[in-house]
Design an enzyme around this catalytic site. Sequence first.
Site, PDB file in Angstrom:
ATOM      1  N   GLU A  32      27.998  34.656 -62.688  1.00 39.08           N
ATOM      2  CA  GLU A  32      28.213  33.235 -62.390  1.00 39.08           C
ATOM      3  C   GLU A  32      29.481  32.760 -63.081  1.00 39.08           C
ATOM      4  OE1 GLU A  32      26.869  31.732 -59.667  1.00 39.08           O
ATOM      5  OE2 GLU A  32      24.906  32.178 -60.497  1.00 39.08           O
ATOM      6  N   HIS A  33      30.304  31.993 -62.366  1.00 37.61           N
ATOM      7  CA  HIS A  33      31.613  31.528 -62.849  1.00 37.61           C
ATOM      8  C   HIS A  33      32.555  32.716 -63.108  1.00 37.61           C
ATOM      9  CE1 HIS A  33      30.637  27.247 -63.166  1.00 37.61           C
ATOM     10  NE2 HIS A  33      29.450  27.632 -63.586  1.00 37.61           N
ATOM     11  N   ALA A 120      19.556  23.277 -52.330  1.00 35.61           N
ATOM     12  CA  ALA A 120      18.842  24.081 -53.333  1.00 35.61           C
ATOM     13  C   ALA A 120      19.725  25.202 -53.891  1.00 35.61           C
ATOM     14  CB  ALA A 120      17.574  24.672 -52.725  1.00 35.61           C
ATOM     15  N   LEU A 122      21.122  27.597 -52.049  1.00 34.43           N
ATOM     16  CA  LEU A 122      20.913  28.830 -51.288  1.00 34.43           C
ATOM     17  C   LEU A 122      21.934  28.975 -50.159  1.00 34.43           C
ATOM     18  CD1 LEU A 122      17.017  28.816 -51.029  1.00 34.43           C
ATOM     19  CD2 LEU A 122      18.442  30.074 -52.606  1.00 34.43           C
ATOM     20  N   SER A 123      22.935  28.098 -50.167  1.00 36.57           N
ATOM     21  CA  SER A 123      24.050  28.202 -49.222  1.00 36.57           C
ATOM     22  C   SER A 123      23.658  28.005 -47.772  1.00 36.57           C
ATOM     23  CB  SER A 123      24.752  29.549 -49.370  1.00 36.57           C
ATOM     24  OG  SER A 123      25.164  29.688 -50.685  1.00 36.57           O
ATOM     25  N   SER A 125      24.966  25.819 -45.863  1.00 35.87           N
ATOM     26  CA  SER A 125      26.180  25.586 -45.065  1.00 35.87           C
ATOM     27  C   SER A 125      26.831  26.910 -44.667  1.00 35.87           C
ATOM     28  CB  SER A 125      27.173  24.695 -45.821  1.00 35.87           C
ATOM     29  OG  SER A 125      27.537  25.270 -47.046  1.00 35.87           O
ATOM     30  N   GLU A 157      34.906  25.467 -44.594  1.00 32.35           N
ATOM     31  CA  GLU A 157      34.574  24.641 -45.769  1.00 32.35           C
ATOM     32  C   GLU A 157      35.841  23.971 -46.314  1.00 32.35           C
ATOM     33  OE1 GLU A 157      31.635  24.085 -47.305  1.00 32.35           O
ATOM     34  OE2 GLU A 157      30.310  25.699 -46.658  1.00 32.35           O
ATOM     35  N   ASP A 169      29.482  33.187 -50.589  1.00 37.31           N
ATOM     36  CA  ASP A 169      28.341  32.739 -49.790  1.00 37.31           C
ATOM     37  C   ASP A 169      28.425  33.265 -48.360  1.00 37.31           C
ATOM     38  OD1 ASP A 169      27.797  31.443 -52.097  1.00 37.31           O
ATOM     39  OD2 ASP A 169      28.111  29.415 -51.330  1.00 37.31           O
TER      40      ASP A 169
END
Length: 381
Positions: A32-33, A120, A122-123, A125, A157, A169
Site C-alpha cells: 500500500e502506497h 468500499a 473494492l474498485s 469504478s 478516470e 485497479d
Amino acid sequence: MDNKIVREKFAELFGTAGDLYFSPGRVNLIGEHTDYNGGFVLPGAIDKGMLAEIKPNGKNIIRAFAVDLNEYSEFGMNEEDAPKESWARYIFGVVREIIKRGGKVEGFDTAFSGDVPLGAGLSSSAALESTFAFALNEIFNLGIDKFELAKIGQATEHNYCGVKCGIMDQFASVFGKEGHLIRLDCRSLEYEYVPFDPKGYKVVLIDSVVKHELASSAYNKRRESCEAVVAAIKKRHPEVELLRDADMKMLDEVKNEVSAEDYRRAEYVIEEIQRLLDACDALEKGDYKTVGEKMYGTHYGMSKLYEVSCEELDYLNDVARECGVTGSRVMGGGFGGCTINLVPEDKYDNFITTAVKGFTQKFGKEPKVYPVKIGAGSRKL
C-alpha cells in the site's frame, strides 16, 4: 451476481437481448502506497463485480441504464456529448479513449448492475470501465490487447472522472486469475501470477463505513514526503529515482537532512516494498502464517509511520489480533474504508460476531462485512 434483473431490464427497455459481460472488483493483499514510489502491489480479482448486457443499436448514440440507481442516460460519442450523470461518464470515457486510439465504436444499448459495494474500496469504478472496455473490444472486433484495455480504464478516470489513479485497479480487473494474485511491478508494469489458495482460511473485508475528509490533501502530503527524501538521497546516490531504489542504509545517511516526519514516511515505504516481496516468497511455499505477519506489519506501518489509519481501523485490527486472525490490515489509501483479513475458518464466526458487536458499541454504527473469493478477470458470460 444475479443476471436475471439485468436481462429483464434490458428486454423491457430495448425489446431485444444482447450479450452479457462481467468484470470483477479487486482486493490488494499487501503493498500500500508503494505504487507511486515505483514498488510492487499484490492485487487479486474477486468474485464480485459489474455485469452489463450490451447490444449494438445501429444508431450513433449510446443508451444506458444503471439498474442499481434506476437511472437512464442517452448520449453521443463526440467530446461535446459528455453525459451529466457521473456513472454514465465512465461508459462515455471508455468509448472516447477507444476512439482516441483509432478504434471504431458504433452506438449500443446497455443495462448494467453490480454487486461490488460502492465506496468500499473494492474498485467498483474500475470494474465498470473494464467491463465496457473488454466488451466493446470484443463486440466491434477492435483487437486491443489486455494491457491497453487496462490503460483505457485508467485514462477514463484521469480524463473524464477527475481521478488521478494508478493502473492497479483496472489491471487486476482485466488480468485476474482464479486462485492467484498478481504481483505487479508499478514501475515497469511487468507482472507475474502468485499462487493464492488458502485452504482452511477465509478472506473477509470489514468496512468501517468511515470516510475521512482529509484523505486527498493528506495523500498529496505523503507523496511530497517521499519525493523530499528521494531528493536528499539522490545527492549521494544519483541512481535513486524513486524510494523503490533506496534501502534503509541510504535513508539513515540522510536522517539529519530530512524532517522526522519525512523519515518515518520513507521508512514505511522502504519496509513495505520488502514486506511484499517476503509475502510473495511465503505464498510460493503456502506459508500463510508468514503472510499474515506481514499484513499486521503493514497495518502497524500505515498506522504509526505513514499515519493514514484512523481509530476505527486500528480498533478492527486489534480485534482481529485478539480473535486469532492470521493477518489483518487497513486496505487502500487509508483514513477509512476496509480492513482485509485472512481468517482461519474455525475462528471466522467468532471474529465476525465480536468485531461487529464491539465496533457497533464503540462507534455507534455497524460495520459492513464482505466475504470475498479470488476469481477470474473480465469475461463474456
